[in-house]
Design an enzyme around this catalytic site. Structure first.
Site, short mmCIF file in Angstrom:
data_model
loop_
_atom_site.label_atom_id
_atom_site.label_comp_id
_atom_site.label_asym_id
_atom_site.label_seq_id
_atom_site.Cartn_x
_atom_site.Cartn_y
_atom_site.Cartn_z
N LYS A 278 0.84 -1.19 0.00
CA LYS A 278 0.00 0.00 0.00
C LYS A 278 0.88 1.25 0.00
CE LYS A 278 -3.91 -1.85 2.69
NZ LYS A 278 -4.98 -1.60 1.71
N ARG A 352 -10.47 -11.57 1.86
CA ARG A 352 -11.34 -12.61 1.30
C ARG A 352 -10.65 -13.97 1.31
NH1 ARG A 352 -11.82 -9.03 -4.02
NH2 ARG A 352 -11.39 -7.50 -2.40
N1 BES Z 1 -8.03 -3.76 4.45
C1 BES Z 1 -8.24 -3.31 3.13
C2 BES Z 1 -9.54 -2.54 2.95
C3 BES Z 1 -9.67 -1.23 3.70
C4 BES Z 1 -9.40 -0.04 3.08
C5 BES Z 1 -10.12 -1.22 4.99
C6 BES Z 1 -9.55 1.15 3.76
C7 BES Z 1 -10.28 -0.03 5.68
C8 BES Z 1 -9.99 1.14 5.06
C9 BES Z 1 -8.28 -4.50 2.16
O1 BES Z 1 -7.51 -5.59 2.52
C10 BES Z 1 -7.75 -4.02 0.86
O2 BES Z 1 -6.63 -3.61 0.82
N2 BES Z 1 -8.60 -4.04 -0.16
C11 BES Z 1 -8.23 -3.60 -1.45
C12 BES Z 1 -8.81 -4.57 -2.44
C13 BES Z 1 -8.33 -4.36 -3.85
C14 BES Z 1 -6.87 -4.73 -3.96
C15 BES Z 1 -9.16 -5.22 -4.76
C16 BES Z 1 -8.82 -2.21 -1.66
O3 BES Z 1 -9.92 -1.94 -1.18
O4 BES Z 1 -8.14 -1.38 -2.26
ZN ZN Z 2 -5.48 -5.48 1.85
#
Ligand code: BES
Ligand code: ZN
Ligand code: ZN
Length: 497
Positions: A278, A352
């Site tokens: 990230k 997931r």
């Molecule tokens: N933990 C994150 C989602 C999240 C984002 C929670 C902001 C709380 C605040 C999750 O694991 C994630 O990173 N999801 C990605 C999915 C994408 C790669 C398809 C996302 O939402 O960007």
């Molecule tokens: Zn994630």
């Protein structure tokens, strides 16, 4: 904070402050009118001058200057009569308690605000007041070692009513206390940074709850996960030095052998994104990526404390998502506990993958209904903002029951669609399914991914990415973890029993 009910008259209560309620656009009535009289009409005058509007969340502090035993009167706005609800009382009390705390008040007495309407009988008012005070005054101070000058805490809250309502007030206080303690315990767990709240620390916390409340708690280690084929959880854990834990908690409240409800919660104690790392800005918030796990853990403890007459299991797959040398890579293929293969498009879509195994575990144990809770997608936060969680289901009846429990708790959720067409987006060329469905409808394609692992079992998925943390103080929420949806889950379990 010590919360109790007494029989008496609010106007004669000695306290740092007494609270009475007023409705928007109306004059003082009931106990507020009696207090107004003792204050020689001050409340009525401030209303007619427009100083007190009665809007929900408005608190006006009047100094009694010897006219009453209490030093202050907090006139608590409850909003419009037609909109009065437990939620309005909860929020108003939270705001009022914080206002009084800032003034150094340590001892508050209040009437059963808003009660009298059929929707808010004294018991429900007492529960809402208890929750408003306990949730609204919550602060996370575990790591602050220097004591603040002039630090005040509200130590005592007394609910004052007639003889005939005392037992009801006590019941409301008791339920509100258990619910708030559970939500605040979940908040603590989420606020705790990732170097403290590791998967092992979560497992320890679960074992302690088991001892305290008579829950059966089992923690699976890597070897056992491997035996069960939990490829999702094991795969995500590969890049981390912290050992993953699969936490199983059982509460038996009914003699029937059925597993009435399984709760599964995402337990990523830190989500760096893994190899699909990230951006650094805001990454610290990903210490809270176990909010779903914390919620189902603390909800189960509360369900046990309230002796719900059903059998409930909470499942928490817990691991970090880190980019270590052994980490999962984009392009890798994992085999889940169900046998389905999953192509990794992004290692940041890890929730997931671990939930897939928890959902299989729930179905294999014969769960009659499953609810999973996860900070799953940024897309859900984009779609619904921070006001409500995203709700998805394969069974409308279970969802309606869930939404009713959520409304009651003041933890709103909004249903998003699950049309079969969305399934197309997670088709893989090399495996049974892929873990990212492209740019559009990200919250929904994540839910469609999870749906693959529940079979025919009635199931609700709650995406709390937007609601698990609050950026500001607002009504019963404070900055940081919200404890959503602990109180909803407990309400639902009680409604099912
Ligand atoms: N933990 C994150 C989602 C999240 C984002 C929670 C902001 C709380 C605040 C999750 O694991 C994630 O990173 N999801 C990605 C999915 C994408 C790669 C398809 C996302 O939402 O960007
Ligand atoms: Zn994630
Ligand atoms: Zn995540």
């Amino acid at each position: 904070m010590e919360i109790s009910a007494v029989t008496g008259d609010i106007a004669t209560m000695p306290a740092g402050a007494i609270m009475v309620g007023v409705l928007e656009g109306e004059g003082p009535e009931g106990e507020a009118a009696a207090v107004d009289q003792a204050l020689e009409g001050a409340i009525a005058r401030l209303i007619s001058q427009g100083e007190i509007k009665g809007k929900q969340g408005e608190t006006t502090v009047i100094y009694s200057l010897g006219k009453l035993p209490a030093a202050r009167v907090a006139v608590v706005g409850l909003g419009k009569r037609a909109e009065l609800s437990m939620d309005k009382v909860r929020g108003a009390v939270a705001e009022a308690c914080r206002t009084l705390k800032r003034k150094g008040v340590e001892d508050i007495a209040t009437v059963a605000l808003g009660s009298g309407k059929p929707e808010i009988v004294p018991e429900r008012s007492a529960q809402a007041i208890t929750e408003g005070a306990m949730l609204g005054l919550y602060a996370f101070r575990n790591h602050i070692t220097v004591s603040e000058n002039n630090f005040h805490e509200v130590r005592k809250l007394t609910l004052v009513g007639g003889d005939e309502t005392k037992a009801a007030l006590e019941q409301g206080i008791a339920r509100g206390t258990v619910l708030s303690q559970a939500a605040n315990a979940a908040r603590d767990m989420v606020n705790e940074p990732a170097n403290f709240m590791t998967p092992s620390a979560m497992a320890e916390a679960a074992l302690k709850l088991g001892r305290d409340y008579g829950l059966e708690v089992t923690v699976l280690e890597r070897e056992q996960m491997a035996e069960m084929g939990m490829g999702g959880l094991l795969g995500v854990s590969l890049g981390s030095r912290q050992p993953p834990k699969f936490i199983i908690m059982r509460y038996t409240g009914s003699d029937r052998p059925d597993l009435d409800l399984a709760l599964a919660g995402k337990g990523i104690t830190f989500d760096s994104g893994g190899i699909s790392i990230k951006p650094s800005e805001g990454m610290g918030d990903m210490k809270g990526d176990m909010a779903g796990g914390a919620a189902v853990m603390m909800a189960l403890a509360a369900i046990a404390r309230l002796k719900a007459r059903i059998n409930v299991m909470s499942l928490i797959p817990a691991t970090e998502n880190m980019p270590g040398g052994n980490a999962l890579r984009p392009g890798d293929i994992l085999s889940a506990m169900s046998g389905k293969t999953m192509e990794i498009i992004s290692t940041d879509a890890e929730g997931r993958l671990i939930l897939a195994d928890a959902l299989s575990y729930a179905t294999r144990n014969g769960a009659k209904a499953i609810i999973d809770v996860a900070t799953l997608t940024g897309a859900c936060r984009v779609a619904l903002g921070t006001v409500c969680s995203g709700a998805f289901c394969n069974n409308q009846e279970l969802l309606e029951r869930f939404l009713a429990a959520a409304r009651d708790a003041g933890e709103p959720a909004w249903q998003l669609p699950m049309y079969a067409e969305y399934r197309e987006q997670i088709k893989s060329d090399v495996a049974d399914i892929k873990n990212v469905g492209g740019r559009y409808g990200g919250a929904i394609t994540a839910a469609k991914f999870l749906e693959e692992f529940v079979g025919d079992t009635p199931w609700v998925h709650l995406d709390i990415a937007g609601t698990s943390m609050s950026e500001k103080e607002r009504f019963h929420l404070v900055k940081g973890a919200t404890g959503v949806p602990v109180r909803t889950l407990v309400n639902l379990a009680l409604a099912m029993s």
